[in-house]
Design an enzyme around this catalytic site. Sequence first.
Site, PDB file in Angstrom:
ATOM      1  N   PRO A   1       1.008  -1.332  -0.030  1.00  0.00           N
ATOM      2  CA  PRO A   1      -0.003   0.114   0.099  1.00  0.00           C
ATOM      3  C   PRO A   1       0.661   1.296  -0.050  1.00  0.00           C
ATOM      4  CG  PRO A   1       0.016  -0.982   2.335  1.00  0.00           C
ATOM      5  CD  PRO A   1       0.408  -1.875   1.399  1.00  0.00           C
ATOM      6  N   ASN A   2       0.439   2.278  -0.863  1.00  0.00           N
ATOM      7  CA  ASN A   2       0.859   3.581  -0.913  1.00  0.00           C
ATOM      8  C   ASN A   2       2.033   3.746  -1.617  1.00  0.00           C
ATOM      9  OD1 ASN A   2      -1.143   4.770   0.895  1.00  0.00           O
ATOM     10  ND2 ASN A   2      -0.482   3.651   2.416  1.00  0.00           N
TER      11      ASN A   2
ATOM     12  N   ASN B   1       8.196  -5.620  -1.193  1.00  0.00           N
ATOM     13  CA  ASN B   1       8.036  -4.555  -0.239  1.00  0.00           C
ATOM     14  C   ASN B   1       6.562  -4.403   0.280  1.00  0.00           C
ATOM     15  OD1 ASN B   1       7.776  -2.048   1.255  1.00  0.00           O
ATOM     16  ND2 ASN B   1       8.983  -0.935  -0.610  1.00  0.00           N
TER      17      ASN B   1
ATOM     18  N   GLU C   1      13.027  -9.533   1.461  1.00  0.00           N
ATOM     19  CA  GLU C   1      12.119  -8.181   1.945  1.00  0.00           C
ATOM     20  C   GLU C   1      12.957  -7.044   1.675  1.00  0.00           C
ATOM     21  OE1 GLU C   1      11.562  -8.528   6.173  1.00  0.00           O
ATOM     22  OE2 GLU C   1      10.728  -6.676   6.412  1.00  0.00           O
TER      23      GLU C   1
HETATM   24  C1  DQA Z   1       8.303   0.896   3.451  1.00  0.00           C
HETATM   25  C2  DQA Z   1       8.554   1.216   5.179  1.00  0.00           C
HETATM   26  C3  DQA Z   1       7.042   0.956   5.861  1.00  0.00           C
HETATM   27  O1  DQA Z   1       7.236   1.297   7.132  1.00  0.00           O
HETATM   28  C4  DQA Z   1       6.110   1.994   5.261  1.00  0.00           C
HETATM   29  O2  DQA Z   1       5.008   1.635   5.870  1.00  0.00           O
HETATM   30  C5  DQA Z   1       6.141   2.029   3.843  1.00  0.00           C
HETATM   31  C6  DQA Z   1       7.299   1.667   3.055  1.00  0.00           C
HETATM   32  C7  DQA Z   1       9.786   1.259   2.812  1.00  0.00           C
HETATM   33  O3  DQA Z   1       9.696   1.198   1.724  1.00  0.00           O
HETATM   34  O4  DQA Z   1      10.544   2.072   3.319  1.00  0.00           O
HETATM   35  O5  DQA Z   1       4.975   2.136   3.034  1.00  0.00           O
HETATM   36  O6  DQA Z   1       8.110  -0.455   3.308  1.00  0.00           O
END
Ligand code: DQA
Length: 145
Positions: free
Chosen positions: A9-10, A73, A97
Site C-alpha cells: 500500500p501507498n 516490499n 524483503e
Molecule cells: C516502507 C517502510 C514501511 O514502514 C512503510 O509503511 C512503507 C514503505 C519502505 O519501503 O521504506 O509504506 O516499506
Amino acid sequence: MKILFLNGPNLNLLGSRQPEVYGRTTLADIEAEIRQRATKLGVEVEFRQSNIEGELVTWVQEAKGKFGVLILNAAAYTHTSVALRDAISSVQLPTIEVHLSNIHAREEFRHRSLIAGVCIGQIAGFGAQSYILALNAAVNINLTQ
Ligand code: DQA
C-alpha cells in the site's frame, strides 16, 4: 528464471509521497530500471502493486511454481500482516524483503517486521537502490541453489 516484485500500500504514490523519506523516484521509474537490469542479467521480471492486503496474499499464493524468487516490499503490511507472513510460509518461495527507508531507524512500530522471519533476508535503507540490490541478490540465490 522469473522474479516477482510485489509492492504494498501507498507505494503507488512514490515520487510525491514524503519525498524526504522515500525520495523523488516513482514506482514506474523503479520498475523501468529493474526491467533494464533484468534484461542484462537474463532474468524475467513481473512488477505489481496493490493497496489491498488480500490481493497481495493471493498473488503470493499464485506465485508458487511460476516464479523462482519473490521480492516483496509489503510497505505498512510489513508491520501488521500475519496473513502475508502465512502466505509466504505456505508457498515456500524464496522471498527477499525490501524497503526504501531504513525501518530500524524510524518510529518504533516500524522496527518489527512480521515477514522478516520467513524471508531469506532484508534490504532496507538504500532508497530505490534497495530494489536493485534485491534483484542482484535474487539472481545470485538462483545461481547458488
Ligand atoms: C516502507 C517502510 C514501511 O514502514 C512503510 O509503511 C512503507 C514503505 C519502505 O519501503 O521504506 O509504506 O516499506
